[in-house]
Design a protein around this motif. Structure first.
Motif, mmCIF file in Angstrom:
data_model
loop_
_atom_site.group_PDB
_atom_site.id
_atom_site.type_symbol
_atom_site.label_atom_id
_atom_site.label_comp_id
_atom_site.label_asym_id
_atom_site.label_seq_id
_atom_site.Cartn_x
_atom_site.Cartn_y
_atom_site.Cartn_z
ATOM 1 N N LEU A 18 0.826 -1.203 0.000
ATOM 2 C CA LEU A 18 0.000 0.000 0.000
ATOM 3 C C LEU A 18 0.863 1.256 0.000
ATOM 4 O O LEU A 18 0.524 2.247 -0.644
ATOM 5 C CB LEU A 18 -0.934 0.002 1.205
ATOM 6 N N GLU A 19 1.982 1.216 0.712
ATOM 7 C CA GLU A 19 2.883 2.377 0.735
ATOM 8 C C GLU A 19 3.347 2.709 -0.680
ATOM 9 O O GLU A 19 3.432 3.878 -1.055
ATOM 10 C CB GLU A 19 4.082 2.079 1.639
ATOM 11 N N ASN A 43 -2.906 3.984 4.552
ATOM 12 C CA ASN A 43 -1.495 3.682 4.735
ATOM 13 C C ASN A 43 -1.047 3.986 6.164
ATOM 14 O O ASN A 43 -0.375 3.174 6.807
ATOM 15 C CB ASN A 43 -0.656 4.480 3.736
ATOM 16 N N PHE A 44 -1.390 5.157 6.666
ATOM 17 C CA PHE A 44 -1.040 5.493 8.049
ATOM 18 C C PHE A 44 -1.634 4.476 9.015
ATOM 19 O O PHE A 44 -0.996 4.081 9.996
ATOM 20 C CB PHE A 44 -1.553 6.889 8.401
ATOM 21 N N THR A 45 -2.861 4.045 8.737
ATOM 22 C CA THR A 45 -3.543 3.108 9.631
ATOM 23 C C THR A 45 -2.833 1.763 9.676
ATOM 24 O O THR A 45 -2.580 1.217 10.753
ATOM 25 C CB THR A 45 -5.006 2.918 9.171
ATOM 26 N N ALA A 76 -5.921 4.700 13.327
ATOM 27 C CA ALA A 76 -6.918 4.905 12.280
ATOM 28 C C ALA A 76 -7.101 6.379 11.942
ATOM 29 O O ALA A 76 -7.253 7.214 12.817
ATOM 30 C CB ALA A 76 -8.253 4.302 12.708
ATOM 31 N N ARG A 77 -7.092 6.691 10.641
ATOM 32 C CA ARG A 77 -7.298 8.055 10.152
ATOM 33 C C ARG A 77 -8.346 8.040 9.058
ATOM 34 O O ARG A 77 -8.314 7.194 8.168
ATOM 35 C CB ARG A 77 -6.009 8.633 9.556
ATOM 36 N N GLY A 78 -9.229 9.026 9.097
ATOM 37 C CA GLY A 78 -10.218 9.142 8.046
ATOM 38 C C GLY A 78 -11.202 7.987 8.060
ATOM 39 O O GLY A 78 -11.002 6.972 8.735
ATOM 40 N N ASN A 79 -12.279 8.125 7.314
ATOM 41 C CA ASN A 79 -13.290 7.074 7.277
ATOM 42 C C ASN A 79 -12.724 5.770 6.739
ATOM 43 O O ASN A 79 -13.025 4.693 7.247
ATOM 44 C CB ASN A 79 -14.471 7.528 6.414
#
Length: 552
Positions: A18-19, A43-45, A76-79
């Protein structure tokens, strides 16, 4: 059979995949405006999930999956990131009690992940990551029934998911109009491809995330001082059998503050602020073995940080005198406190003036994680804490805070814009009852109409509007309504479509790319057009958005 070590390798491989392709996923976003970026948030998640997986010394697939679940929950970030974290949380539930996982267990875990994710979304929409994940689970179950091994199960699951992804434009008209597939579904399949690659022995080259992209930071200078009655931050894992998460949480409830107890019957993570860490460790060791014990003296850290910040904020010649001043003592717990997300320093200062205790930088392109929000809540010395996300892509991450912070009441006011956040604060009563406060703050949101002026990051077709990269865009309630090449013209037309002259109050925040002279030009036009309307014009200093409007 998949071992715990292999599950770690799968998670690393999925994260690397994913990165490498996160920007491709970002490019699938339907709207051409600077956005929260689905690929970046996912990606952050998953990177957070991998970090927790790498920390655990657990050998079973259940233990590793539990660590993955915890890491994804906190990061977790964003929906899209929240939904991914719920998928991983459900997968961990499905793998509970298993030392290794075969095809059947993988299929069951994927289905549990889908069930958990669907429960977390209030109004599931077909054609999204949920749809793709659901079909992935069906593909896995069909394959498992035929006795397939884990690799075959995941490959069949991926194949069905890919076919579903290709059909998402037929399920969501906005996808079809933009000519793209669902970004969240694509991101999930990329992660799944990484899992398959790991099991087949393929290496996916790792790419390093720049440090500047790791975590959005709270606004400097407006952070509340945490009550340090319990100065030792104590964090560790307990591993054993038949661990009772609820019983442990109940036993530790009155031992300190900022308590976090989460996990499974085999591994539990404990975080708590206490006066004596030894007593907590003595209690916990009765349940099993202790791992990854970390104890920090927050009083010493707080004093050092406060002293460093104070020394930075005064002239160099006066620093010796400032260094002799005594630090303020602990803050007494109050009844109510507020955490808010802001896009710029000017907006943050307005929030602070309206009673916000803790402000986090965030918004489009830099959604704060659940952990960022948890940390902010814990810095507020109050029995009841209200969170104002001020962005639709942060609301789901904020709602997860209630599952993590259990030592105080947390209320999520689902504000989706800065003007809605201002409205909620205006309706806030510092002397009212908590439930009434939350209800009143939320009721006022329907009275606010929000608008923004930003720019297009790509060519696009939205409805009847043909958009070119670099066009100035006017949005009303997150829907593109106006396009043009001049900021002032687009601002004027956007206000016109908001029927601003029919309202009593117009609030305008101008961004970091708008000069004071340009803002005053807009002010002059507003006052000439409708002198009877009360105008509040502020330098919001927000990035990406030239203007933010609120009318009521």
């Amino acid at each position: 059979m998949i071992t715990g070590q292999q599950w770690k390798q799968m998670m690393r491989s999925g994260a690397r995949a994913l990165e490498r392709k996160k920007h491709d996923v970002d490019a699938l976003n339907v709207f051409p405006v600077p956005d929260g970026d689905t690929g970046t948030n996912m990606n952050f998640t998953i990177q957070s999930a991998v970090r927790d997986a790498d920390k655990t010394s657990g050998a079973t697939v259940a233990e590793v999956a539990a660590a993955v679940s915890m890491g994804s929950l906190m990061g977790a970030r964003g929906n899209s990131g929240v939904i991914l974290s719920q998928l991983l949380r459900g997968i961990a539930k499905g793998l509970e009690g298993h030392k290794e996982a075969g095809g059947q267990q993988i299929a069951q875990a994927l289905q549990m992940g889908v069930d958990t994710a669907y429960k977390a979304v209030m109004r599931p929409v077909e054609g999204t990551i949920l749809t793709v994940a659901r079909e992935v689970a069906k593909g896995a179950q069909s394959s498992a029934k035929q006795g397939s091994d884990p690799v075959k199960v995941l490959k069949d699951a991926y194949g069905r998911g890919q076919l579903t992804l290709e059909k998402t434009p037929d399920m969501l008209p906005t996808l079809k109009q933009a000519g793209v597939v669902d970004a969240g579904g694509q991101g999930f399949l990329i992660i799944l491809s990484g899992w398959i690659a790991a099991l087949e022995g393929q290496e996916i080259e790792e790419e390093v995330i720049p440090a500047s992209q790791v975590e959005p930071q709270p606004v400097r200078g407006i952070t509340a001082v945490e009550d340090l009655e319990f100065p030792y931050c104590t964090e560790f894992l307990v591993k054993g059998r038949n661990l009772q998460v609820e019983k442990i949480r109940e036993d530790l409830a009155d031992r300190g503050d900022s308590l976090l107890v989460v996990g499974t019957e085999e591994v539990v993570k404990i975080h708590v602020h206490v006066k004596n860490p030894g007593k907590i460790l003595d209690y916990a060791i009765q349940w099993g073995s202790l791992h990854e014990v970390a104890i920090h003296n927050m009083l010493a850290q707080n004093e050092a940080m406060a002293h460093a910040q104070k020394m930075e904020d005064i002239p160099e010649g006066s620093r010796s005198k400032a260094g002799q001043e005594q630090e303020s003592g602990p803050v007494e717990e109050k009844e109510h406190g507020i955490v808010a997300v802001a896009m710029g320093e000017g907006i943050a200062e307005v929030f602070k003036s309206l009673g916000v205790d803790e402000v986090i930088f965030g918004g489009q392109t830099m959604n704060p994680s659940t952990e960022n929000l948890v940390e902010a809540v814990r810095k507020v010395a109050a029995k009841n804490v209200y969170i104002l996300p001020n962005n639709g892509n942060i609301v789901m991450a904020a709602r997860q805070v209630k599952d993590i912070v259990t030592d105080r009441n947390v209320f999520i006011i689902p504000t989706k814009s800065i003007p809605q956040g201002i409205s909620a604060l205006v309706n806030y009563n510092p002397y009212g009852k908590a439930e009434e406060n939350a209800r009143t703050m939320e009721e006022g949101l329907s009275l606010i109409k929000s608008g923004e002026v930003t720019y297009a990051v790509r060519d696009s077709q939205f409805g009847d509007l043909e958009i070119k990269e670099g066009d100035i865009l006017g949005l009303i309630e997150d829907v593109i309504q106006v396009t043009g090449r001049e900021r002032l013209q687009v601002a004027q037309e956007t206000l016109g479509k908001m029927n601003w002259k029919e309202h009593d109050l117009l609030t305008v925040f101008y961004g970091e790319d708008v000069s004071e002279e340009q803002a005053e030009e807009l002010r002059a036009w507003i006052e000439a057009e409708a002198p009877h309307i009360e105008l509040e014009l502020y330098p919001g200093n927000q990035p990406l958005y030239y203007y933010i409007f609120g009318v009521e």
